[in-house]
Each structure stands twice: as structure tokens, then as C-alpha cells.
Design an enzyme around this catalytic site. Structure first.
Site, short mmCIF file in Angstrom:
data_model
loop_
_atom_site.label_atom_id
_atom_site.label_comp_id
_atom_site.label_asym_id
_atom_site.label_seq_id
_atom_site.Cartn_x
_atom_site.Cartn_y
_atom_site.Cartn_z
N GLU A 1 -9.26 -1.18 5.62
CA GLU A 1 -8.07 -1.38 6.45
C GLU A 1 -8.46 -1.36 7.93
OE1 GLU A 1 -5.03 1.69 6.13
OE2 GLU A 1 -3.52 0.24 6.76
N SER B 1 1.62 6.61 2.16
CA SER B 1 2.44 7.59 2.89
C SER B 1 3.61 8.11 2.06
CB SER B 1 2.99 6.95 4.16
OG SER B 1 1.93 6.44 4.92
N SER C 1 4.72 -1.26 3.99
CA SER C 1 4.87 -2.59 4.59
C SER C 1 4.92 -3.63 3.48
CB SER C 1 3.68 -2.89 5.49
OG SER C 1 3.56 -1.91 6.48
N GLU D 1 -4.40 9.54 17.55
CA GLU D 1 -4.98 10.90 17.57
C GLU D 1 -5.93 11.08 16.38
OE1 GLU D 1 -1.68 10.27 17.82
OE2 GLU D 1 -1.43 10.74 19.95
N GLN E 1 0.86 -1.18 0.00
CA GLN E 1 0.00 0.00 0.00
C GLN E 1 0.90 1.23 0.00
OE1 GLN E 1 -1.57 0.99 3.79
NE2 GLN E 1 -3.59 1.41 2.99
N GLY E 2 0.88 2.01 -1.08
CA GLY E 2 1.75 3.17 -1.18
C GLY E 2 0.98 4.46 -1.00
C1 LIG Z 1 4.53 -0.30 11.22
C2 LIG Z 1 4.03 0.68 10.20
C3 LIG Z 1 3.59 0.21 8.97
C4 LIG Z 1 3.13 1.11 8.00
N1 LIG Z 1 2.74 0.63 6.77
C5 LIG Z 1 2.37 1.50 5.81
C6 LIG Z 1 2.05 1.03 4.48
O1 LIG Z 1 2.10 -0.18 4.19
N2 LIG Z 1 1.69 1.92 3.52
C7 LIG Z 1 1.61 3.25 3.80
O2 LIG Z 1 1.26 4.01 2.88
N3 LIG Z 1 1.92 3.75 5.02
C8 LIG Z 1 2.30 2.89 6.03
N4 LIG Z 1 2.65 3.38 7.28
C9 LIG Z 1 2.65 4.82 7.49
C10 LIG Z 1 1.55 5.33 8.41
O3 LIG Z 1 0.31 5.31 7.76
C11 LIG Z 1 1.95 6.75 8.88
O4 LIG Z 1 3.14 6.64 9.64
C12 LIG Z 1 0.85 7.37 9.70
O5 LIG Z 1 -0.28 7.68 8.92
C13 LIG Z 1 1.33 8.67 10.41
O6 LIG Z 1 1.90 9.54 9.49
P1 LIG Z 1 3.36 10.18 9.76
O7 LIG Z 1 4.28 9.09 10.16
O8 LIG Z 1 3.70 11.04 8.60
O9 LIG Z 1 3.13 11.09 11.07
P2 LIG Z 1 2.47 12.53 11.11
O10 LIG Z 1 1.23 12.56 10.27
O11 LIG Z 1 3.51 13.55 10.81
O12 LIG Z 1 2.04 12.62 12.64
C14 LIG Z 1 2.97 12.93 13.69
C15 LIG Z 1 2.19 13.07 14.99
O13 LIG Z 1 1.23 14.14 14.91
C16 LIG Z 1 -0.07 13.69 15.20
N5 LIG Z 1 -1.06 14.36 14.35
C17 LIG Z 1 -0.97 14.57 13.01
N6 LIG Z 1 -2.08 15.21 12.55
C18 LIG Z 1 -2.88 15.40 13.63
C19 LIG Z 1 -4.17 16.01 13.81
N7 LIG Z 1 -4.86 16.52 12.78
N8 LIG Z 1 -4.71 16.00 15.05
C20 LIG Z 1 -4.03 15.46 16.11
N9 LIG Z 1 -2.79 14.89 16.00
C21 LIG Z 1 -2.23 14.87 14.78
C22 LIG Z 1 -0.06 12.17 14.90
O14 LIG Z 1 -1.04 11.48 15.66
C23 LIG Z 1 1.38 11.79 15.33
O15 LIG Z 1 1.42 11.57 16.72
C24 LIG Z 1 3.09 2.51 8.28
C25 LIG Z 1 3.51 2.97 9.54
C26 LIG Z 1 3.99 2.08 10.49
C27 LIG Z 1 4.44 2.61 11.83
#
Ligand SMILES: Cc1cc2nc3c(=O)[nH]c(=O)nc-3n(C[C@H](O)[C@H](O)[C@H](O)COP(=O)(O)OP(=O)(O)OC[C@H]3O[C@@H](n4cnc5c(N)ncnc54)[C@H](O)[C@@H]3O)c2cc1C
Length: 319
Positions: A186, A116, A148, A302, A113-114
């Protein structure tokens, strides 16, 4: 929904249990996934025309429970089965369904799943990957992270990648709706599948407590609370399953299950580490570290609270 198995469901449960007793492997992988497909346990609810069995969702729920109980490895194409497949079923053409769905179930083609990107995680609308139409297709440019199952890459870069026109899913400009279908599946179905794993973990926690902390009243209290939380989660999942059986689409309440499950998983594994008292037990240490990722992937805690507030409770938008 009736919480007891009907005679048909009881027979199905016994069949799954007997099959698992005969076939449980030491580890997962493509061969195990193919075996699941051949035995009819991959894509139970998917239409027969696309390689599934056309079984009711209740059979799917039973199979998930029994596989978790036996601690069987997952089908390796979890993203295809839980997200990409249901999205193609909802938005794909007949040709696309026949082309992609059977090979997902048989694990001939593994999906990732692409979504992020370096600057787009929680806020999916910030994605920067661009698609331009060309003669007969599209050109894709952008970068993905956190994919992933993309074991061979730590980052995925797309530079002038040519995609044939027939791969378009849904309408041009309708990608947001397609993406939301994927996310609903999902959170809706993943949460359900993982509750079985949590069930097994609670049982292991009880065993650990009996061995190491049976006389500690505070630990006993906390373990009992985890068991109660698990029962509440199971009942909530049955409610979601009823919606799924009636509409075919998981509702936004799936966000509640995913939130409850991932936070409980984290609390429970931390408790196990406390009971071990610093002793380095590989099993619980892995579970504790992995549980951290669970509260980030598929929507952070969150973000899920925001979704529940806005879409389930109808509170005003936060921004
Ligand atoms: C083990 C693992 C597997 C994953 N697998 C995939 C995958 O297969 N495909 C894929 O596309 N992605 C994948 N991801 C990515 C995942 O979807 C993102 O890490 C997640 O959506 C958070 O985005 P970010 O890391 O950019 O954090 P950010 O969005 O930058 O968030 C940082 C912090 O700010 C908080 N925050 C952000 N916006 C708000 C808001 N509006 N209100 C309150 N708090 C807020 C968040 O809760 C977090 O604590 C995976 C992540 C992990 C850890």
C-alpha cells in the site's frame, strides 16, 4: 538505476502515450477498467498465468507516469491491484492465484480493504474481528469502518459470516505477516503511483500562479519550493523502485514517500486556495479537502514518522 529511458522503455512510453491519445475516456468505471485490461495496461508486472503481462517494473513506472500526465482515470480496482493482489501473490496457493487475480485485473470482482475498526486504526493489533474454525471453514464476527470503495455501506458488520476453508490465505496464526505484506505494498506502490498525480498538480499550480500571482515574490518562492520538493520525491521513488526491482517487495522507505507525497499534496493545494483568495474554484477546493484524507489513510503522518524512525533509521522503539 538509469534515470533515462532505454530504447525499449522509450518505445513503450511512446506506445502508452499514443494509446492514451486514442482512448482517453471522459470518466472512469468498470468499462474503462476492462479496456485497460484488454489493452494490457492492468497488472503490467503480474505473471502472464494470472492475467498480467510479465513486464518489468520500469514499464509499470512509465505507465503510471504517462497515465498521470494524461490525467487518465484510475483502474477502479486500485485496492486489488495495489494491495490485495500482491498479497495473494506472496501468500496464496496456486489455486487461489488463478481464482482471484485475473478477475481483479478485468474488474469483474472489486476488492476493498477491511482493516480499520471503530477501536483500531493506527494500532492495527487492536482489531477485534474474530475468526473461529468450523467444519470445513471459518466463522467471522466483527465490524469494519472506513472501507474505501464499499459504496453501498457506511459500516460493514460481520455476524456469523461463513467463509469456506479454501479462502484461508497463508497459515492459521500467520495473519500478521500477510497483513504487513499488504501494508508494505500500500505505502510502497501507492506512493509511487500518486507522485504522477502530484506532478500534474504542480504543473497546474504553476499555471495558476502565472495567471493570478506572477508578480508576487513570496508566492513565486513557495511555488518554486514545491517544484523542488517534487523532484526530490521523484528521485526517492526511483530509489524505492530499484529496491522493488531487486527484491520484488517494497521496503519500509515507502513510508517516507507516502509521508512526503501526502504532506506536500496538502501544502500545495492550500497554496492554490490562497492564490485563489477565497474564490470558490471547485477543482482546487476538492483537491484540498481530499488531501486531508491522504494524511490519514494508509497510515497517518505521525505513524509513518514512527515507522521511519524505527525501521528505516533504527532508532529505539517509541513504546
Ligand atoms: C480517506 C480514507 C480512506 C480510508 N480507507 C480505508 C480502507 O479502505 N480500509 C481500511 O481498513 N481503512 C481505511 N481508512 C482508515 C485509516 O487507515 C485510519 O483512519 C487510520 O489508520 C487512522 O486510524 P484512526 O482513524 O482510528 O485514528 P487513530 O488511530 O485513533 O489516530 C488518531 C490520532 O492519533 C495519532 N496517533 C495514533 N497512534 C499514535 C502513535 N502511536 N504515535 C503518535 N500519534 C499517534 C494519529 O496520527 C491521529 O492523528 C481510511 C481513512 C481515510 C481518511
Amino acid at each position: 538505476m538509469n534515470l533515462r529511458d532505454s530504447p525499449d522503455e522509450e518505445a513503450f512510453r511512446a506506445r502508452v502515450r499514443a494509446w492514451l491519445a486514442e482512448n482517453l475516456p471522459a470518466e472512469g468505471g468498470r468499462e474503462w477498467s476492462r479496456k485497460l485490461f484488454d489493452a494490457g495496461y492492468a497488472g503490467l508486472t503480474w505473471p502472464v498465468d494470472y492475467g498480467g503481462l510479465g513486464a518489468p517494473y520500469s514499464h509499470q513506472a512509465i505507465a503510471l507516469e504517462e497515465f498521470a500526465r494524461a490525467e487518465a482515470p484510475n483502474h477502479m480496482n486500485v485496492i486489488a491491484l495495489g494491495m490485495a493482489g500482491p498479497t495473494i501473490m506472496a501468500h496464496g496457493t496456486e489455486e487461489q492465484k488463478r481464482r482471484y487475480l485475473p478477475k481483479m485485473l478485468s474488474a469483474e470482482e472489486i476488492w476493498c480493504q477491511g482493516f480499520s475498526e471503530p477501536d483500531a486504526g493506527s494500532d492495527l493489533s487492536a482489531v477485534r474481528t474474530r475468526i473461529e474454525p468450523t467444519d470445513g471453514g471459518f466463522l467471522v464476527n466483527g465490524q469494519k469502518v472506513w472501507s474505501s470503495l464499499a459504496h453501498d455501506a457506511d459500516e460493514i458488520f460481520f455476524t456469523d459470516v461463513e467463509v469456506p476453508g479454501e479462502n484461508l490465505l497463508g497459515e492459521i496464526g500467520g495473519g500478521w505477516q500477510v497483513a504487513m505484506t499488504t501494508l508494505l505494498h500500500e505505502r510502497g506502490t501507492l506512493g509511487f503511483a500518486l507522485t504522477g498525480t502530484l506532478d500534474a498538480l504542480v504543473n497546474k499550480l504553476i499555471t495558476l500562479t502565472k495567471e493570478r500571482a506572477a508578480d508576487d515574490p513570496i508566492i513565486r518562492d513557495r511555488v518554486a519550493q514545491e517544484w523542488i520538493e517534487l523532484q526530490a520525491l521523484k528521485l526517492t521513488n526511483y530509489r524505492s523502485l530499484t529496491t522493488l526491482m531487486q527484491t520484488g517487495i517494497p521496503g519500509p522507505e515507502g513510508s517516507g514517500s507516502k509521508l512526503h507525497w501526502s504532506e506536500q499534496n496538502q501544502r500545495l493545494t492550500k497554496l492554490a486556495m490562497e492564490i485563489l483568495g477565497g474564490e470558490d474554484d471547485g477543482y482546487w477546493r476538492y483537491q484540498q479537502l481530499r488531501s486531508r484524507g491522504n494524511t490519514i489513510e494508509a497510515g497517518t503522518s505521525e505513524i509513518l514518522r514512527n515507522i521511519i524512525a524505527e525501521r528505516v533509521l533504527g532508532l529505539p522503539r517509541s513504546r
